[in-house]
Design an enzyme around this catalytic site. Structure first.
Site, mmCIF file in Angstrom:
data_model
loop_
_atom_site.group_PDB
_atom_site.id
_atom_site.type_symbol
_atom_site.label_atom_id
_atom_site.label_comp_id
_atom_site.label_asym_id
_atom_site.label_seq_id
_atom_site.Cartn_x
_atom_site.Cartn_y
_atom_site.Cartn_z
ATOM 1 N N GLY A 159 51.622 8.496 54.100
ATOM 2 C CA GLY A 159 52.539 8.965 53.261
ATOM 3 C C GLY A 159 52.522 8.591 51.586
ATOM 4 N N CYS A 160 53.331 9.179 50.728
ATOM 5 C CA CYS A 160 52.982 9.082 49.416
ATOM 6 C C CYS A 160 53.521 7.801 48.784
ATOM 7 C CB CYS A 160 53.746 10.155 48.744
ATOM 8 S SG CYS A 160 55.356 10.649 49.008
ATOM 9 N N TYR A 161 54.604 7.546 49.284
ATOM 10 C CA TYR A 161 55.152 5.706 48.967
ATOM 11 C C TYR A 161 54.440 4.995 49.404
ATOM 12 C CZ TYR A 161 59.853 8.201 47.250
ATOM 13 O OH TYR A 161 60.890 8.477 46.631
ATOM 14 N N CYS B 103 51.276 4.476 47.088
ATOM 15 C CA CYS B 103 51.621 4.201 46.019
ATOM 16 C C CYS B 103 51.997 2.668 45.770
ATOM 17 C CB CYS B 103 52.798 4.866 45.293
ATOM 18 S SG CYS B 103 52.927 5.001 43.505
#
Lengths: 346, 346, 346, 346
Positions: free
Chosen positions: A150-152, A155
């Protein structure tokens, strides 16, 4: 080499971003795009931005698409689809890169707590490799099924990997990830909350009591430094960007560690991770459209306390770009193949 | 009652916002607006949004304006002006509300560390009352000179006041204020960094190593719970909003305190503070254009740990609105006079 | 006077804007808000921006609401509702202001060409007064049913009324209205095309082959200067604003007419129409949140050719504000009552 | 082939866009970037988006840069610089592509009316080739000095070329170009009017009485169909986009012409011009970041009257992209070399 590629669910933002990236990839050939809702529509009618880039592809319903001629199939689908449609393709030996959450969580019971489905192919969860490229390069090269992060989680995890590897986060101290996401992260589905007139000129937190990416992040943290995931507080916010994700992290280390140095060393040879000089602050537009994560570390006034800033384009390093990076690794290509993109600024 | 009002430096955003608010105030009469750069220009030519609201006012250079006929003069000036131009007006008995930072910091040496000036009227610093209305109502009512708080200090301090009052923040634990501001907070001065093409679709942190509002926030915190300001980590971010400020705070309390209850009790009779129900998350647009601070408290999974969210419109409760609220208190008016504004949504 | 008010369909943007405006109106009391989808929800839970403004109202299904105790009922509904639900209220003598299109077009056959309904109360169409306040003040004062104009028709018609009144538009010459609208004009319904990630940083024309507001505009034009509506070319565009509408009109006049003078004369005593000085260009933010139309006229180099610029806030003068203005006229109040609003800038 | 390239004035938006495009160009090598204000700063410190792309380039003052080793020098400077600094480079045989307006207008007296300079190298104006690539391919291939067109002239002229070529625009009829530009078109210079808090959520016309691009557009029109430029009305607007330009044109043709067919035929083999199918409306984001112009033609209800829509990215086909396209033509490369870019959507 010409890798034959299928994309399932290509009407969403991660799908159209995959198409953009693969158009510039020297070894990629997209031979099938599927969508139930857009079946029979030409890809370039659906996305006029692709006129001239993909003139001949037409959306097909998945069951009619020539997916079995693909070397790799990307799932750019909502959660709950890949767990059903990937296994038959896997059985034919086709490689799968799943951009949804279906194979990310190793503990199926935990997965089922967070996603409203009974998992239909739990046997593949153990075989799936978590596609955080910078963590799992070797395993990815051998994998048939990639659970693209996922993106979170991307990051947040990227800057923490070097610290976790050294077990240097302080025990029993808060580990805070205050994150801000652009609206494309919510997908292309019609939803009142994501209308322009709702999101523009507005900022808010959401999902504080529990965002689905939380167990995914905890899993990565705990894998590397046991138990440390329990310290985590994760607060996502929605900010009026189309693309972009910014994590502001507050971490405390055990005595004698310098996170800046650890992170810089860890990523010395990673082409997509930019550890910025002391005093820098990354901005989301500095990675817009590119498969990059830029990281900055700043000391807080308190002892052993650090502010770590990390930015990605949620659709690129946070989704489609990392997926292509994983494809490169899986097929033995140069990891940067097709991904030497300069961010679009302004 | 008709309060005669002058506004010094009315060409900036806090100035035009004061003009908007005072136009709707039943007891206010703006009789003078000053600006060197816009001298002799009609106010309604400079700000076409004010056509029909203020048809007769013309910008004057400060020395030619009839400020000595004013009951109160607002300074909506850059830092370093009020410290020079306020004392002569004060000497005439005129009340002053200074929206700049000139009189906010009680320790003049500290002020001079953060602002590039030698303070020219330090004798007035001690007499100035810090205009955080909800903290200092009684003193404001008696004051001649108000140091109107900064936007970040307002957004951060308001939710913390009840906790500080009970000395219930844990010692030696981090106190984090991760803040996000709209771009109007940077003022109307031409500056490459604040151009549309730089700020739109972009998110970044700034001023981590030291933002000027930090000593102001610390001063308020330490006043109420000694030493606690040292725990503070303050990270401001710039987000593509015209107006709006959001603070996400991570606090740890001593055993046995419930911040939600403390905050709700403290603000029971405060017309401009909205303590939202459990589980709510405030959004900046819910206060757009209104003199409100909306607060939400959410428990973190860790013991005695809380996430406190607070939103204001940086130009209203964070500047011009709080200034008018202070004027109301100073002149014995209803505190809400002219400020019963419904936020503009969408 | 206390006018008892009901709002049907108050969950959309025109509904919440009516609520904002009426909260500040000295003679208005909203006693009922209805919505099927939000029934039983407190208004202030649905729109947190209204917390503190409307604490006691709860959405009711229309059939259970005490609408028969209202003096006036506003329909802030999608098209096709008022034509069914207004007649029973009208039969009880209740005044109706319909913000939808149901009663705007006098020719029911034409209406049915543009709207996918069979009109269920055509007998009320003839009795309805078209609520372009500046055109129909006298009739509005006597009316029981107001067809409140669309946003494009308001923005386009207001500057043209004075020219049409003098029949001074040239025959057989193009009359072009190149219009740009903010996204709130599309309403609050979930729709992929209006997502933030679709509309932000994007500009496009739409509805060129025929927008529903076209017959409404033509009807007004032809009413005043016969046949002239056939000259009209109307091209709407979507621009990334929350609120705001801008019409750029290209008109040709018969010899010997000065549109600037005609418009300025016509609106000399109209409190909500601002005819700007020669050389000005209005901007949408100069009317944000206010019931204003600002107009500018500029000569083109060609003979008898003029560029006319007009801006409104589509939710205020283009919808809810004009509706309240009409209410004021209907009830014999000061036309500006509750509407002396200063635009929100920045 | 490796073309050695210098960029003068590379701190602005057209400069950084040139750098982005040239980074992906197989035959380009940027060997010098100049700027007085940023001299001695590393390019990647100035533009963090270029970290990892250009690690070794440092801004130099123009007189110290090794420009005489360049095969081609791009001027990405404000107007008035190239006319002084280009001639010495031209004298050395270096090719020049000037993105400013210095050599665009053939009539030097006319140029001096619109630009506040006395032209210092008028002898080069006649030799300069106007770099509208699709119009002047042959001349560009032979040219030493290219006057790269402005963004508005490109967006307006491209769809009109085929009509002008056939002299099919009606005489003595209006020709209207209602244009909308993103804010990056105004450059990176600090300017209050271009601040985020001024431009965001705002739409306005500007420069109606005379925009500097007007004589440039008229020159192109008149060159192909004599006198027709006098019919033109050009109204530019500022819209809250970072990038993007949209022209909405209203044209009348002589009997018997079909603009759609003429345009489609003219651009059959032009890789950067996309003539969209009947009924389409182009949107600016469909060309974001790409060297494309998308065109749509729609009939108006009136005889021989047409609405022509055209979109470009003002920084790409409207500036840096067209400049690189011209470089390709000048050096005998494939015209699309380095420019096969897929637009960034969303």
């Amino acid at each position: 080499m010409s890798i034959k590629i299928g994309i399932i669910g290509a009407t969403g933002y991660t799908g159209v971003e995959l198409l953009r990236l693969l158009a510039q990839h020297p070894d990629a050939e997209v031979i099938a795009v599927t969508s139930r809702s857009a079946a029979k529509t030409a890809l370039s009618d659906y996305f006029p931005s692709l006129r001239g880039t993909y003139n001949h592809l037409i959306f097909q319903p998945p069951e009619q698409a020539s997916l079995n001629q693909c070397d790799v199939v990307f799932f750019a689908t909502p959660n709950g689809i890949a767990m059903q449609e990937a296994p038959p393709l896997l059985a034919q030996g086709i490689k799968i890169i799943d951009l949804s959450a279906d194979y990310r969580i190793k503990d199926v019971a935990l997965w089922q707590q967070w996603y409203p489905f009974t998992h239909t192919s739990p046997e593949w969860i153990a075989k799936a490799v978590y596609g955080l490229s910078e963590l799992n390069r070797t395993a990815i090269a051998q994998a048939q099924l990639i659970a693209n992060p996922g993106c979170y989680p991307t990051c947040i995890s990227l800057p923490l990997l070097p610290l976790l590897q050294h077990h240097c986060l302080a025990d029993n101290q808060l580990l805070i990830a205050d994150c801000k996401s652009g609206v494309s992260g919510a997908g292309r589905k019609a939803n009142t909350g994501n209308l322009f007139a709702e999101c523009s000129d507005n900022f808010k937190a959401y999902g504080i009591s529990g965002h689905r990416h939380l167990p995914e992040i905890r899993q990565t943290l705990n894998l590397l430094q046991p138990q440390i995931g329990n310290n985590l507080i994760f607060v996502p916010h929605l900010t009026p960007l189309i693309r972009g994700m910014h994590a502001t992290m507050y971490v405390q280390t055990k005595d004698g560690h310098n996170p800046y140095q650890l992170i810089a060393d860890y990523y010395r040879n990673s082409p997509f991770i930019d550890v910025m000089p002391a005093g820098s602050t990354p901005e989301t537009r500095s990675v817009r459209g590119a498969n990059l994560c830029r990281i900055s570390v700043q000391p807080a006034p308190q002892n052993n306390t650090w502010i770590i800033l990390s930015v990605i384009d949620n659709l690129v390093k946070g989704a489609a770009g990392q997926a292509v990076q994983n494809m490169n690794i899986m097929f033995g290509l140069e990891e940067t193949s097709g991904l030497k993109l300069t961010p679009l600024l302004p």
